[in-house]
Design an enzyme around this catalytic site. Structure first.
Site, mmCIF file in Angstrom:
data_model
loop_
_atom_site.group_PDB
_atom_site.id
_atom_site.type_symbol
_atom_site.label_atom_id
_atom_site.label_comp_id
_atom_site.label_asym_id
_atom_site.label_seq_id
_atom_site.Cartn_x
_atom_site.Cartn_y
_atom_site.Cartn_z
ATOM 1 N N CYS A 1 0.604 14.646 -3.000
ATOM 2 C CA CYS A 1 0.352 13.531 -3.922
ATOM 3 C C CYS A 1 1.403 13.541 -5.037
ATOM 4 C CB CYS A 1 -1.044 13.608 -4.507
ATOM 5 S SG CYS A 1 -2.325 13.883 -3.274
ATOM 6 N N ALA A 2 2.649 13.413 -4.656
ATOM 7 C CA ALA A 2 3.758 13.696 -5.590
ATOM 8 C C ALA A 2 4.274 12.491 -6.361
ATOM 9 C CB ALA A 2 4.926 14.318 -4.806
ATOM 10 N N PRO A 7 4.895 9.379 -8.803
ATOM 11 C CA PRO A 7 6.332 9.085 -8.779
ATOM 12 C C PRO A 7 7.252 10.294 -8.962
ATOM 13 C CG PRO A 7 5.427 8.517 -10.923
ATOM 14 C CD PRO A 7 4.273 9.021 -10.098
ATOM 15 N N ASP A 32 -2.136 17.324 -7.120
ATOM 16 C CA ASP A 32 -2.356 16.402 -8.242
ATOM 17 C C ASP A 32 -3.103 15.208 -7.648
ATOM 18 O OD1 ASP A 32 -2.228 15.212 -10.691
ATOM 19 O OD2 ASP A 32 -0.120 14.635 -10.553
ATOM 20 N N CYS A 82 -5.896 13.488 -13.624
ATOM 21 C CA CYS A 82 -5.834 12.911 -14.973
ATOM 22 C C CYS A 82 -7.157 12.190 -15.229
ATOM 23 C CB CYS A 82 -4.624 12.009 -15.159
ATOM 24 S SG CYS A 82 -4.501 10.669 -13.976
HETATM 25 C C1 LIG Z 1 -1.996 11.160 -9.804
HETATM 26 S S1 LIG Z 1 -0.871 10.397 -8.742
HETATM 27 C C2 LIG Z 1 0.363 11.627 -8.594
HETATM 28 C C3 LIG Z 1 1.304 11.764 -9.781
HETATM 29 C C4 LIG Z 1 2.458 12.722 -9.508
HETATM 30 N N1 LIG Z 1 1.997 14.018 -9.095
HETATM 31 C C5 LIG Z 1 3.391 12.885 -10.700
HETATM 32 O O1 LIG Z 1 3.283 13.859 -11.433
HETATM 33 O O2 LIG Z 1 4.260 12.032 -10.899
HETATM 34 C C6 LIG Z 1 -1.711 10.486 -7.218
HETATM 35 C C7 LIG Z 1 -0.911 10.109 -5.992
HETATM 36 O O3 LIG Z 1 -1.700 10.407 -4.850
HETATM 37 C C8 LIG Z 1 -1.253 9.576 -3.799
HETATM 38 N N2 LIG Z 1 -2.254 9.664 -2.701
HETATM 39 C C9 LIG Z 1 -3.448 9.057 -2.613
HETATM 40 N N3 LIG Z 1 -4.070 9.438 -1.468
HETATM 41 C C10 LIG Z 1 -3.252 10.289 -0.830
HETATM 42 C C11 LIG Z 1 -3.324 11.003 0.397
HETATM 43 N N4 LIG Z 1 -4.393 10.915 1.190
HETATM 44 N N5 LIG Z 1 -2.279 11.781 0.748
HETATM 45 C C12 LIG Z 1 -1.181 11.879 -0.060
HETATM 46 N N6 LIG Z 1 -1.059 11.215 -1.220
HETATM 47 C C13 LIG Z 1 -2.076 10.433 -1.613
HETATM 48 C C14 LIG Z 1 -1.099 8.227 -4.482
HETATM 49 O O4 LIG Z 1 -0.226 7.396 -3.730
HETATM 50 C C15 LIG Z 1 -0.522 8.652 -5.837
HETATM 51 O O5 LIG Z 1 0.872 8.535 -5.832
#
Ligand SMILES: C[S@@+](CC[C@H](N)C(=O)[O-])C[C@H]1O[C@@H](n2cnc3c(N)ncnc32)[C@H](O)[C@@H]1O
Length: 430
Positions: free
Chosen positions: A251-252, A254, A318, A371
């Site tokens: 979940c990286a 942006p 995350d 968050c």
């Molecule tokens: C809180 S944001 C991440 C912020 C990031 N870690 C940063 O520090 O910039 C959560 C992310 O989880 C992704 N996401 C949601 N479901 C997911 C899944 N099943 N597998 C991977 N990523 C996922 C979303 O697209 C989103 O970009």
């Protein structure tokens, strides 16, 4: 489009059509003359932040609200009220410019109505403010379901949290320690007449006294500095990755934390995944600006058997969450989220956490982060995981953590940071 017309249109698209404000601003701000963009942003954020109050006043001032194809007119009135009550714009300019904007929204036929309502609001200022003071729910400016949840989870802190969510968030910077120490960069800012304070908790974090366009930050283009809240910067420190380790940033996008991990430890073998290919583009751009390397992959974190090649020394999860800790930055969350979302988000977090645990090496660490400030997504989730997972052990961040109350909950506004939750989990060797 003028600032007033654009902000009314954006607020309408967020509140009535469930669009994200930051995405709309990315797409639509270019339609506004450069000199008016900050104003358009301020008014649209203001309407969304204080929506129930402005709606309440509009109801007092009008016989019936504008509806149907004239609905944007309602938001233009809210834009006018926001300027009259919360900005230092002379009343005649606030009213005149707002009425003028009605023509751009093809609502010129209502210009007399807009003029009348806003002039009346200005004349009745004292009594409108007094009426507000008598309605405690209008102080909070949150949906009822969320107020109730926050009060239930935080009986002592609820009022402070709700207030903090309605404040403007400060601009935090992350100094790239490969380029400068934090002290050196703070000095560089001072030479450019930008004042900043160091965080007591996050070692690379500086808080600007006044937010500025990133292009005014020395070395921004060449990767010396990034914009990231101090609470989000705690992830790299808590994960504590060691040179050469194999790391997963699930979940990286942006990519704020991905880049921070690599700035702290450039020799990591880091895989950054996200399910959203479009958002992954931002990770690639951020890595390129900072001249860092990672394997970037569009993948589902709940299905690691489909893409993982080898177990990881450390995992940063995350997790996708309600984002209730960052309402001060994204006030549209208050109106876009629904109570039901929390259950489905908690379910997804649970699935991802359990799936990724299988790919953590024995002796490895998983850092769970959100968050959010809601316990269903945070301490309750981790407490259940610790109870049900034989080889999981809590690595306490603070002395007062227990299996029943695990993790570190940062509340919005604490030490001027966003609301964030962290829990550190260790995988016991067999
Ligand atoms: C809180 S944001 C991440 C912020 C990031 N870690 C940063 O520090 O910039 C959560 C992310 O989880 C992704 N996401 C949601 N479901 C997911 C899944 N099943 N597998 C991977 N990523 C996922 C979303 O697209 C989103 O970009």
């Amino acid at each position: 489009m003028s600032a007033r017309a654009l902000s009314a249109r954006l607020a309408y698209l967020v509140v009535e059509k469930s669009n994200s404000l930051s995405q709309l601003l990315d797409q639509e701000l270019v339609n506004c003359p450069a000199k008016d963009r900050a104003l358009a942003q301020e008014i649209s954020y203001g309407i969304i932040r204080l929506l129930p109050r402005l709606d309440f006043w509009a109801r007092q001032l009008m016989d019936k609200p504008l509806k149907g194809k004239y609905r944007q007119g309602h938001f233009l009135i809210l834009a006018g009220l926001y300027q009259l009550f919360y900005m230092r714009i002379p009343a005649h300019a606030a009213v005149g410019e707002t009425v003028q904007a009605s023509r751009e929204l093809k609502l010129g036929n209502f210009s007399k109505l807009f003029n009348g309502v806003l002039r009346q609001a200005d004349r009745q200022r004292e009594s409108l403010l007094e009426q507000l003071a008598q309605q405690p729910t209008l102080q909070a400016c949150h949906p009822n379901w969320l107020i109730e949840k926050i009060q239930a989870h935080y009986p002592v802190e609820a009022t402070t949290i709700l207030q903090a969510n309605n404040e403007r968030a400060p601009m935090w910077l992350r100094v790239n320690q490969q380029h400068y120490t934090r002290d050196e960069y703070q000095q560089l800012l001072a030479e450019n007449e930008l004042e900043a304070q160091a965080s007591d908790l996050a070692p690379q974090a500086l808080r600007l006294e006044n937010p500025v366009n990133v292009h005014r930050l020395p070395g921004f283009e060449t990767g010396s500095v990034s914009v990231q809240d101090a609470a989000a910067q705690m992830a790299a420190q808590l994960l504590d990755a060691q040179p050469g380790e194999v790391i997963l940033d699930a979940c990286a996008a942006p990519g704020g934390k991905t880049c921070h991990l690599l700035e702290c430890q450039p020799t990591l073998q880091l895989t950054a995944i996200d399910i959203d290919e479009h958002r992954l583009q931002r990770v690639r751009e951020n890595l390129a600006r900072l001249q860092l390397n990672a394997d970037v992959l569009a993948a589902d974190a709940s299905q690691p058997e489909q893409w993982a090649q080898q177990p990881f020394d450390r995992i940063l999860l995350d997790a996708p969450c309600s984002a209730t800790g960052v309402i001060r930055r994204h006030p549209d969350i208050k109106w876009l989220r629904r109570a039901d979302d929390i259950t489905s988000l908690a379910h997804l977090q649970w699935q991802i956490l359990n799936a990724l645990w299988q790919w953590l090496k024995p002796g490895g660490t998983l850092l769970y982060a959100t968050c959010s400030i809601l316990k269903e997504e945070n301490s309750q989730q981790i407490s259940r995981f610790l109870t049900e997972t034989a080889d999981a052990q809590l690595l306490a961040i603070h002395d007062d953590e227990t299996v029943q109350q695990p993790g570190w909950q940062i509340l919005p506004g604490q030490q001027q940071m966003d609301g964030f939750y962290y829990a550190r989990l260790f995988k016991r060797p067999a």
